[in-house]
Design an enzyme around this catalytic site. Structure first.
Site, short mmCIF file in Angstrom:
data_model
loop_
_atom_site.label_atom_id
_atom_site.label_comp_id
_atom_site.label_asym_id
_atom_site.label_seq_id
_atom_site.Cartn_x
_atom_site.Cartn_y
_atom_site.Cartn_z
N GLU A 20 0.80 -1.22 0.00
CA GLU A 20 0.00 0.00 0.00
C GLU A 20 0.84 1.28 0.00
O GLU A 20 0.43 2.27 -0.59
CB GLU A 20 -0.96 0.01 1.20
CG GLU A 20 -2.08 -1.01 1.13
CD GLU A 20 -3.05 -0.73 0.01
OE1 GLU A 20 -3.30 0.47 -0.30
OE2 GLU A 20 -3.57 -1.69 -0.59
N SER A 74 -57.63 -7.90 29.88
CA SER A 74 -57.81 -8.86 30.98
C SER A 74 -56.50 -9.40 31.52
O SER A 74 -56.51 -10.07 32.56
CB SER A 74 -58.69 -10.03 30.51
OG SER A 74 -60.02 -9.59 30.37
#
Length: 821
Positions: A223, A504
């Site tokens: 690189e 409920s």
């Protein structure tokens, strides 16, 4: 040399530097100042305008634009100076699932352990000599080559561990490779998310000193060979790249140094242009002036793009080493380091799994360069070229628990501040990966089945939603959480934040209020199931039962098991709304509860997390645990910021909790939850369904001795689903519970010494006697009826009740008022 950064994608060719969509979004998000962003884009627009004009206008544009370009360069340098330190040293926080830990006496779930090892990329072998990342198993022994696990700057070195299994699948001994007994040993936990500011980067930051020199040499060889000699720009490479581009009449080659790549990755858009090149050159120069070569190199190696893992970008050699090789970056050999260095140029072009031959050629090219430069010897060069790529096999997708990790992130921000997320925290959560997967599958398949059976529920714009929460009621630990059917479409966490009427499913709270008050009710107390009309400030309230019928006299147990509204409305009035609110607070409900008569039927809004925690108190024998989603948090230096501690209080006695558990077990055996049995779950469980007015919300909440689970189903806009909780939410609950515990559960509930069982005649409410049969009922000690019934009393009671039933049935009608079940 390739120009790397926020570009590329699944279709990128050679020279791609990152995922197009995700990385571009991250780059845009990294610009915190909108004015600064506009300044950077202005220069690009000027150049694009100049390029489209005739020669005279080009000259004029250059003359006019030069001051703007100069200002842009100055602004760029200011940008770097203002933000570089934050970007350079910020580290993502890693969120992990609950680790798998082995210890003597533990019951070994072989399927679960193997599933965990498979997801981590371990390979099963037949030999007893295992390498790192491998395991051997027999009926009496497991040998696991544990990988090293990095808690940022702290490293668990891993190593081979021997686990000896005795009878009934229990672990009897844990030893390391040297034969030393260990009190426990754990595998590396699964990474479920990286939190890096506002982005979703996957990184495992690692200091430069922990990265092997041959890995660094490999990256620099391919690189940027003159990295330590230039000041951010390599003029020789720039000239070479310019010549190549002129010949190709396009951007065929980049001349960027490693520093320029880092600058572009941090700040710039992926679009190639001369102006962008000028900007990354200016930034690279500034970087070199302000930071050492070692700092720049370390940051680059921790931020360079290496591809995707199940849709999430991978950045840095630390995460790449874990993803491709299943090991810590410090353990990479020369060939593996060369492979990673080669991937940088094009992570998709040189992907070692999808394109192994191309990746091999690229790796060997890196090795050749290293050999030519004298970095590696002839022998190492030869052996590394011949070695296999060594990448681990593909693993299943692990992108689960996104609602859960959002919930954890919220808690982290509340405890440590948002900025702490960029300091490299290691967060170990309570998530059980197996249960989380089971929860997501149960929700997904349950909603699909509902829409298949009821096509009217399909809605494209606002689809049917569901939420599921699973807790350990003994500790308050959140084991699984699903906040919706698709996180990609909606990130709103309905499990933790959606407030809906529980219907409920609120009745057990009312029952507990009545059962413990002075001179209060028992499960055998007779309630009146007859028409009720009550004037309230909001108007006339006329509750009705689900089926529109009235049954005369019923016991409290029967009313709860069959979810009868009218008896509970009467019970709520007798107990008082204020007392019900007090009980709800003791159970951990924090949402606003209106102390009105309809509260007894679940008219106030709460979250699924709250309701599940409240039911968990009954499972935990009356103990209310503080909700916990993390086991511990460690900072980047390895210091413990927080550690799990059991926090909570005894809300009420174990005996009181057992009364409610007994009734809710009856709801599964005889009441609204009985279809749970037909769906294959046979183990002990206590549960309750819930349905609100016009069927807008469907609930099913229940618990075993070690697991509390809540499920909600509905539309976000409150449209009716036209199904009760027992048909919409119960199937999801059943599917999850079978996956979590198997068909026979995880043990039974223990009856507390503070209760007693007495046979009671349901018609008279008295103890069973001669000629007066009874049924077993549970009472708090000292509250059971003392008087026995006789055959005469039983006969007169039956006559009276039958008349009452006929009278009430003749008056029965379906009310337009509250109708919850």
């Amino acid at each position: 040399m390739t120009d790397h950064g926020c570009q590329g994608g699944e279709g990128e060719g050679e020279g791609g530097g990152g995922p197009h969509n995700n990385r571009k979004r991250n780059c845009v998000q990294s610009r915190r100042d909108g004015i600064r962003t506009e300044r950077l884009e202005t220069g690009v627009r000027i150049v694009e305008w100049v390029r489209t004009k005739s020669n005279p206008r080009v000259i004029l544009g250059i003359i006019v634009g030069t001051p703007f370009l100069a200002a842009m360069v100055i602004g760029t340098e200011a940008l770097v100076r203002a933000r570089l330190d934050d970007e350079l040293f910020a580290s993502p926080s890693q969120i992990y699932a609950r680790p798998v830990v082995f210890y003597p006496g533990m019951g070994l779930d072989t399927d679960r352990v193997e599933s965990h090892l498979e997801r981590l990329g371990y390979r099963r072998v037949r030999r007893r000599t295992v390498d790192i990342g491998e395991y051997y198993r027999s009926s009496s022994k497991w040998i696991i080559g544990r990988r090293a696990f990095r808690r940022h700057h702290k490293l668990d070195p891993g190593g081979v561990v021997n686990i000896f299994v005795g009878g009934r699948g229990q672990i009897r001994l844990v030893e390391d490779a040297a034969g030393r007994r260990l009190p426990y040993i754990g595998l590396e936990p699964e990474l479920i998310r990286s939190v890096y500011g506002s982005s979703g980067d996957e990184r495992i930051p690692i200091p430069l000193t922990d990265i092997p020199k041959h890995v660094v040499d490999a990256v620099l060889s391919i690189e940027d060979q003159r990295f330590f000699d230039h000041g951010g720009l390599d003029l020789k490479r720039i000239v070479g790249a310019t010549v190549a581009n002129v010949r190709a009449r396009r951007f065929a080659q980049g001349g960027s140094t490693l520093t320029q790549q880092l600058a572009k990755n941090l700040f710039l858009s992926p679009k190639r242009s001369p102006i962008r090149k000028l900007r990354d050159m200016a930034m690279a120069t500034t970087l070199e002036q302000r930071h050492s070569k070692e700092e720049i190199l370390e940051t680059y190696l921790n931020m360079v793009y290496f591809g995707h893992d199940n849709g999430l970008a991978i950045y840095g050699v630390g995460r790449a080493a874990q993803h491709y090789f299943g090991k810590d970056a410090s353990q990479l050999d020369v060939g593996e380091g060369a492979l990673l260095a080669g991937i940088i140029k094009g992570p998709n072009l040189y992907h070692p799994v999808r394109r192994p031959e191309t990746a091999r050629e690229r790796r060997n090219l890196v090795l050749n360069v290293m050999h030519d430069r004298g970095i590696i010897s002839d022998r190492v060069h030869r052996e590394s070229r011949r070695a296999p790529l060594g990448v681990r096999r593909r693993t299943r997708a692990t992108r689960v628990g996104r609602y859960f990790t959002d919930f954890v992130t919220e808690q982290l921000i509340a405890a440590h501040g948002r900025k702490a997320l960029e300091t490299g925290l290691s967060v170990f959560t309570t998530m059980d990966m197996e249960l989380q997967r089971a929860a997501e599958q149960a929700v997904r398949s349950g909603l699909e089945r509902l829409e298949s059976d009821h096509p009217n529920l399909k809605s494209g714009d606002a689809p049917l939603q569901a939420a599921l929460v699973a807790l350990d009621p003994r500790t308050g630990e959140v084991l699984a959480m699903v906040g919706g059917r698709d996180y990609g479409l909606s990130q709103f966490n309905r499990a933790a934040h959606a407030k809906r009427q529980p219907g409920s499913s609120f009745k057990p709270i009312v029952a507990r209020s009545a059962l413990v008050q002075r001179n209060g009710a028992t499960l055998a107390t007779v309630l009146q199931d007859e028409p009720l009309a009550l004037e309230t400030p909001a108007g006339l309230w006329e509750p009705a039962n689900y089926d529109g019928q009235f049954r005369g006299e019923v016991t409290l147990r029967e009313a709860l098991e069959r979810s009868l509204n009218v008896p509970f409305a009467r019970l709520g009035i007798d107990v008082g709304p204020d007392r019900i609110v007090e009980t709800a607070r003791r159970l951990g409900l924090e949402s606003k509860l209106n102390p009105v008569p309809s509260l007894a039927l679940g008219s106030s809004e709460v979250t699924p997390l709250e309701m599940t925690r409240a039911f968990g108190v009954f499972a935990a024998n009356g103990f209310l645990s503080q909700t916990q989603a993390t086991l511990g948090v460690i900072d980047a230096q390895g210091e413990v910021l927080s550690r799990y501690q059991l926090k909570g209080k005894q809300a009420f006695s174990p005996a009181e909790a057992y009364l409610v558990t007994s009734a809710l077990r009856g709801a599964v055996e005889r009441g609204t939850g009985r279809s749970l049995r037909s769906r294959g779950y046979r183990g002990p469980v206590a549960a309750k369904s819930g349905t609100t007015n016009n069927f807008r919300d469907a609930w099913f909440i229940g618990y075993t001795p070690s697991l509390a689970v809540g499920v909600w189903v509905g539309f976000d806009d409150g449209r009716s689903i036209d199904l009760p909780g027992s048909r919409a939410a119960l199937p999801i609950f059943a599917s999850f519970l079978k996956s979590a515990h198997g068909p026979y559960g995880d043990g039974d509930f223990s009856m507390h010494s503070g209760v007693e069982i007495v046979e009671v005649n349901r018609e008279t409410g008295l103890r069973a006697g001669y000629g007066c049969r009874g049924e077993r009922e549970v009472f708090l000690r000292g509250t059971a009826p003392r008087e026995r019934c006789s055959s005469y009393r039983s006969y007169t009671s039956r006559y009276r009740n039958s008349g009452s039933r006929r009278s009430s049935d003749s008056r029965g009608r379906r009310s337009s008022g509250s109708n919850r079940r």
